[in-house]
Design a protein around this motif. Structure first.
Motif, PDB file in Angstrom:
ATOM      1  N   SER A  51      -0.444  -1.428   1.292  1.00  0.00           N
ATOM      2  CA  SER A  51      -0.660  -1.985   2.624  1.00  0.00           C
ATOM      3  C   SER A  51      -1.945  -1.398   3.170  1.00  0.00           C
ATOM      4  O   SER A  51      -2.102  -0.176   3.230  1.00  0.00           O
ATOM      5  CB  SER A  51       0.515  -1.647   3.556  1.00  0.00           C
ATOM      6  OG  SER A  51       0.281  -2.147   4.859  1.00  0.00           O
ATOM      7  N   LYS A  52      -2.876  -2.282   3.518  1.00  0.00           N
ATOM      8  CA  LYS A  52      -4.180  -1.854   4.047  1.00  0.00           C
ATOM      9  C   LYS A  52      -4.869  -0.874   3.100  1.00  0.00           C
ATOM     10  O   LYS A  52      -5.487   0.105   3.519  1.00  0.00           O
ATOM     11  CB  LYS A  52      -4.016  -1.248   5.439  1.00  0.00           C
ATOM     12  CG  LYS A  52      -3.445  -2.220   6.472  1.00  0.00           C
ATOM     13  CD  LYS A  52      -3.409  -1.620   7.850  1.00  0.00           C
ATOM     14  CE  LYS A  52      -2.760  -2.557   8.849  1.00  0.00           C
ATOM     15  NZ  LYS A  52      -3.448  -3.843   9.001  1.00  0.00           N
ATOM     16  N   GLY A  53      -4.711  -1.122   1.803  1.00  0.00           N
ATOM     17  CA  GLY A  53      -5.373  -0.305   0.799  1.00  0.00           C
ATOM     18  C   GLY A  53      -4.665   0.989   0.451  1.00  0.00           C
ATOM     19  O   GLY A  53      -5.153   1.758  -0.373  1.00  0.00           O
ATOM     20  N   ILE A  58       5.411   2.313  -5.196  1.00  0.00           N
ATOM     21  CA  ILE A  58       6.411   1.429  -5.801  1.00  0.00           C
ATOM     22  C   ILE A  58       5.687   0.413  -6.696  1.00  0.00           C
ATOM     23  O   ILE A  58       4.793  -0.299  -6.245  1.00  0.00           O
ATOM     24  CB  ILE A  58       7.224   0.694  -4.718  1.00  0.00           C
ATOM     25  CG1 ILE A  58       8.019   1.714  -3.878  1.00  0.00           C
ATOM     26  CG2 ILE A  58       8.173  -0.326  -5.344  1.00  0.00           C
ATOM     27  CD1 ILE A  58       8.744   1.097  -2.705  1.00  0.00           C
ATOM     28  N   THR A  59       6.063   0.364  -7.971  1.00  0.00           N
ATOM     29  CA  THR A  59       5.399  -0.540  -8.913  1.00  0.00           C
ATOM     30  C   THR A  59       5.858  -1.988  -8.690  1.00  0.00           C
ATOM     31  O   THR A  59       7.032  -2.239  -8.385  1.00  0.00           O
ATOM     32  CB  THR A  59       5.699  -0.147 -10.367  1.00  0.00           C
ATOM     33  OG1 THR A  59       7.114  -0.069 -10.557  1.00  0.00           O
ATOM     34  CG2 THR A  59       5.063   1.191 -10.694  1.00  0.00           C
ATOM     35  N   VAL A  60       4.930  -2.925  -8.847  1.00  0.00           N
ATOM     36  CA  VAL A  60       5.234  -4.345  -8.628  1.00  0.00           C
ATOM     37  C   VAL A  60       4.681  -5.181  -9.775  1.00  0.00           C
ATOM     38  O   VAL A  60       3.779  -4.760 -10.502  1.00  0.00           O
ATOM     39  CB  VAL A  60       4.630  -4.852  -7.298  1.00  0.00           C
ATOM     40  CG1 VAL A  60       5.224  -4.125  -6.117  1.00  0.00           C
ATOM     41  CG2 VAL A  60       3.108  -4.732  -7.300  1.00  0.00           C
ATOM     42  N   ASP A  61       5.232  -6.373  -9.925  1.00  0.00           N
ATOM     43  CA  ASP A  61       4.739  -7.331 -10.907  1.00  0.00           C
ATOM     44  C   ASP A  61       5.030  -8.731 -10.384  1.00  0.00           C
ATOM     45  O   ASP A  61       5.700  -8.892  -9.352  1.00  0.00           O
ATOM     46  CB  ASP A  61       5.405  -7.116 -12.266  1.00  0.00           C
ATOM     47  CG  ASP A  61       4.449  -7.426 -13.414  1.00  0.00           C
ATOM     48  OD1 ASP A  61       3.720  -8.446 -13.310  1.00  0.00           O
ATOM     49  OD2 ASP A  61       4.428  -6.666 -14.396  1.00  0.00           O
ATOM     50  N   LYS A  62       4.515  -9.745 -11.093  1.00  0.00           N
ATOM     51  CA  LYS A  62       4.701 -11.132 -10.676  1.00  0.00           C
ATOM     52  C   LYS A  62       5.192 -11.980 -11.846  1.00  0.00           C
ATOM     53  O   LYS A  62       4.849 -11.724 -12.997  1.00  0.00           O
ATOM     54  CB  LYS A  62       3.388 -11.716 -10.138  1.00  0.00           C
ATOM     55  CG  LYS A  62       2.899 -11.065  -8.862  1.00  0.00           C
ATOM     56  CD  LYS A  62       1.610 -11.713  -8.389  1.00  0.00           C
ATOM     57  CE  LYS A  62       1.117 -11.071  -7.091  1.00  0.00           C
ATOM     58  NZ  LYS A  62      -0.150 -11.710  -6.612  1.00  0.00           N
ATOM     59  N   VAL A  63       5.981 -13.002 -11.494  1.00  0.00           N
ATOM     60  CA  VAL A  63       6.502 -13.940 -12.487  1.00  0.00           C
ATOM     61  C   VAL A  63       6.383 -15.352 -11.919  1.00  0.00           C
ATOM     62  O   VAL A  63       6.636 -15.577 -10.733  1.00  0.00           O
ATOM     63  CB  VAL A  63       7.980 -13.641 -12.826  1.00  0.00           C
ATOM     64  CG1 VAL A  63       8.582 -14.764 -13.675  1.00  0.00           C
ATOM     65  CG2 VAL A  63       8.104 -12.314 -13.548  1.00  0.00           C
ATOM     66  N   ALA A  64       6.001 -16.303 -12.768  1.00  0.00           N
ATOM     67  CA  ALA A  64       5.957 -17.712 -12.382  1.00  0.00           C
ATOM     68  C   ALA A  64       7.130 -18.423 -13.036  1.00  0.00           C
ATOM     69  O   ALA A  64       7.158 -18.606 -14.251  1.00  0.00           O
ATOM     70  CB  ALA A  64       4.641 -18.355 -12.815  1.00  0.00           C
ATOM     71  N   LEU A 321      -0.830   8.535   5.012  1.00  0.00           N
ATOM     72  CA  LEU A 321      -2.142   7.978   4.676  1.00  0.00           C
ATOM     73  C   LEU A 321      -2.438   6.708   5.455  1.00  0.00           C
ATOM     74  O   LEU A 321      -3.570   6.468   5.876  1.00  0.00           O
ATOM     75  CB  LEU A 321      -2.219   7.702   3.171  1.00  0.00           C
ATOM     76  CG  LEU A 321      -2.199   8.932   2.253  1.00  0.00           C
ATOM     77  CD1 LEU A 321      -2.148   8.499   0.799  1.00  0.00           C
ATOM     78  CD2 LEU A 321      -3.423   9.807   2.501  1.00  0.00           C
ATOM     79  N   LEU A 322      -1.405   5.893   5.681  1.00  0.00           N
ATOM     80  CA  LEU A 322      -1.587   4.651   6.431  1.00  0.00           C
ATOM     81  C   LEU A 322      -1.962   4.938   7.875  1.00  0.00           C
ATOM     82  O   LEU A 322      -2.867   4.309   8.444  1.00  0.00           O
ATOM     83  CB  LEU A 322      -0.307   3.813   6.374  1.00  0.00           C
ATOM     84  CG  LEU A 322      -0.368   2.435   7.039  1.00  0.00           C
ATOM     85  CD1 LEU A 322      -1.429   1.572   6.371  1.00  0.00           C
ATOM     86  CD2 LEU A 322       0.995   1.749   6.978  1.00  0.00           C
ATOM     87  N   ILE A 323      -1.281   5.903   8.488  1.00  0.00           N
ATOM     88  CA  ILE A 323      -1.594   6.282   9.873  1.00  0.00           C
ATOM     89  C   ILE A 323      -3.021   6.815   9.973  1.00  0.00           C
ATOM     90  O   ILE A 323      -3.772   6.480  10.893  1.00  0.00           O
ATOM     91  CB  ILE A 323      -0.573   7.327  10.381  1.00  0.00           C
ATOM     92  CG1 ILE A 323       0.807   6.670  10.531  1.00  0.00           C
ATOM     93  CG2 ILE A 323      -1.030   7.917  11.710  1.00  0.00           C
ATOM     94  CD1 ILE A 323       1.919   7.662  10.802  1.00  0.00           C
ATOM     95  N   VAL A 324      -3.402   7.654   8.999  1.00  0.00           N
ATOM     96  CA  VAL A 324      -4.757   8.199   8.994  1.00  0.00           C
ATOM     97  C   VAL A 324      -5.789   7.087   8.845  1.00  0.00           C
ATOM     98  O   VAL A 324      -6.816   7.069   9.532  1.00  0.00           O
ATOM     99  CB  VAL A 324      -4.911   9.230   7.846  1.00  0.00           C
ATOM    100  CG1 VAL A 324      -6.379   9.629   7.686  1.00  0.00           C
ATOM    101  CG2 VAL A 324      -4.064  10.461   8.120  1.00  0.00           C
ATOM    102  N   ALA A 325      -5.512   6.129   7.945  1.00  0.00           N
ATOM    103  CA  ALA A 325      -6.442   5.020   7.724  1.00  0.00           C
ATOM    104  C   ALA A 325      -6.602   4.177   8.982  1.00  0.00           C
ATOM    105  O   ALA A 325      -7.714   3.789   9.352  1.00  0.00           O
ATOM    106  CB  ALA A 325      -5.954   4.162   6.566  1.00  0.00           C
ATOM    107  N   GLN A 326      -5.481   3.871   9.655  1.00  0.00           N
ATOM    108  CA  GLN A 326      -5.540   3.062  10.875  1.00  0.00           C
ATOM    109  C   GLN A 326      -6.260   3.804  11.991  1.00  0.00           C
ATOM    110  O   GLN A 326      -7.041   3.218  12.750  1.00  0.00           O
ATOM    111  CB  GLN A 326      -4.128   2.676  11.306  1.00  0.00           C
ATOM    112  CG  GLN A 326      -3.462   1.683  10.374  1.00  0.00           C
ATOM    113  CD  GLN A 326      -2.065   1.309  10.818  1.00  0.00           C
ATOM    114  OE1 GLN A 326      -1.335   2.110  11.390  1.00  0.00           O
ATOM    115  NE2 GLN A 326      -1.668   0.074  10.540  1.00  0.00           N
ATOM    116  N   ALA A 327      -6.003   5.118  12.100  1.00  0.00           N
ATOM    117  CA  ALA A 327      -6.677   5.913  13.131  1.00  0.00           C
ATOM    118  C   ALA A 327      -8.181   5.950  12.876  1.00  0.00           C
ATOM    119  O   ALA A 327      -8.991   5.854  13.805  1.00  0.00           O
ATOM    120  CB  ALA A 327      -6.099   7.330  13.148  1.00  0.00           C
TER     121      ALA A 327
END
Length: 340
Positions: A51-53, A58-64, A321-327
């Motif tokens: 989120s926002k870089g 958590i690992t993710v993948d995609k399926v069609a 990290l997200l809070i720091v990035a947004q700040a």
């Protein structure tokens, strides 16, 4: 070309005798190959939910699981291919989908199907096989409201590990829904969410702001309407013209409406910037801190313990990290420096 003239090869772009580009008629969509799957072993690194870089760990993948969309909503071009030809909805076999999922190491799988729930009985088959094989993963899918007609399938999806349904609602106004060709009314939305709101899965509703004919009060009603039907999350986007969506013709036929250089629709009454600001106001009204906390608690109740155990280590770091990035972004904006 198998001995055929260039002019007889569908989907080919070539130069004519005068040197100008010539586009042959589009090629028909080929059926999906059940045995054609990504070579995931060739990846250099795993993919993570971010989120926002900032990564959650958590690992993710995609399926069609299918290709194409059988519907024809006027704001959307998912129903056609890049050449403007209608995409026939083409599903893969249940067995091939589950076989691919078995090869995936990630805990979270996004189905990229335009409408995963188009055939509820097929969805039930996928769930039955996932349950029988004891595959412990979570899945996020695009769905239509019609899945509410099959609470039996919804229960199977919950048992099989489906985590979230992403549903296109688009508007709170019947006139807009009719002009879009959505195929349902506001009253039907309310009726179907009487079923959906009882689900253990996270329900995300897509809405569009800046719809033709809507005033500011109607647009801002999105947040309260979403709360009233029991939605967990909303995603609000601006009305945007896409190739072959049909919006160009609709805008041209509606006095006072225009399309800006980025494809966004605006009007004499509401500028592109004003509509963008309305989108932010709707998002802020709906996603209040107490509401966000309730969604987090719902997630904690339905996620597999393995993912929760891993998240106990990574999520606190992610949030920090997200809070720091947004700040940092806010400070740069206050100082007049360009945002990253």
């Amino acid at each position: 070309a198998q001995g055929r003239a260039w002019s007889e090869v569908d989907g080919l772009t070539r130069r004519g005798r005068d040197g100008q580009l010539v586009h042959n008629p589009p090629r028909a969509n080929a059926p999906l190959d059940d045995d054609l799957m990504p070579a995931r072993d060739l990846r250099r690194q795993p993919y993570y939910l971010t989120s926002k870089g900032v990564s959650t760990g958590i690992t993710v993948d995609k399926v069609a699981g299918s290709r194409g969309c059988p519907f024809n909503c006027k704001f959307c071009n998912f129903a056609v291919n890049p050449g403007g030809v209608k995409r026939r909805w083409a599903p893969r076999s249940v067995e091939s989908i589950v076989r691919e999922i078995e090869q995936i190491e990630s805990d979270l799988v996004f189905f990229v199907d335009d409408v995963f729930t188009h055939q509820p009985d097929r969805v039930a088959e996928i769930c039955d096989m996932l349950i029988a094989k004891r595959i412990r993963k979570h899945y996020i899918i695009n769905a239509r409201l019609e899945i509410a007609k099959r609470p039996d399938v919804i229960r199977k999806m919950e048992k099989a590990g489906f985590l979230a349904l992403l549903i296109g609602v688009e508007s709170t106004q019947d006139a807009t829904l009719r002009s879009m060709g959505k195929g349902f009314t506001v009253e039907q939305i309310r009726q179907r969410f009487e079923v959906l709101r009882k689900s253990k899965m996270i329900i995300n509703a897509y809405f569009i702001v800046g719809n033709i004919g809507e005033n500011e009060e109607q647009m801002l009603s999105t947040a309260s309407f979403a709360r009233s039907i029991g939605v967990d999350l909303i995603h609000v986007s601006r009305l945007r013209n896409m190739p072959y969506s049909g919006l160009t013709e609709l805008v041209e036929q509606t006095p006072g409406y225009h399309i800006d250089a980025d494809g966004f629709v605006y009007s004499d009454d509401y500028s592109s910037q004003h509509i963008a600001n309305l989108r932010k106001r709707i998002d802020k009204r709906f996603h209040s801190p107490p509401h966000a906390a309730r969604v987090v608690l719902k997630l904690l109740r339905i996620m597999h313990w393995r993912i929760l155990a891993r998240g106990a280590l990574t999520i606190p770091v992610f949030l920090t990290l997200l809070i720091v990035a947004q700040a940092s972004q806010k400070v740069r904006k206050w100082m007049g420096k360009p945002l990253n």
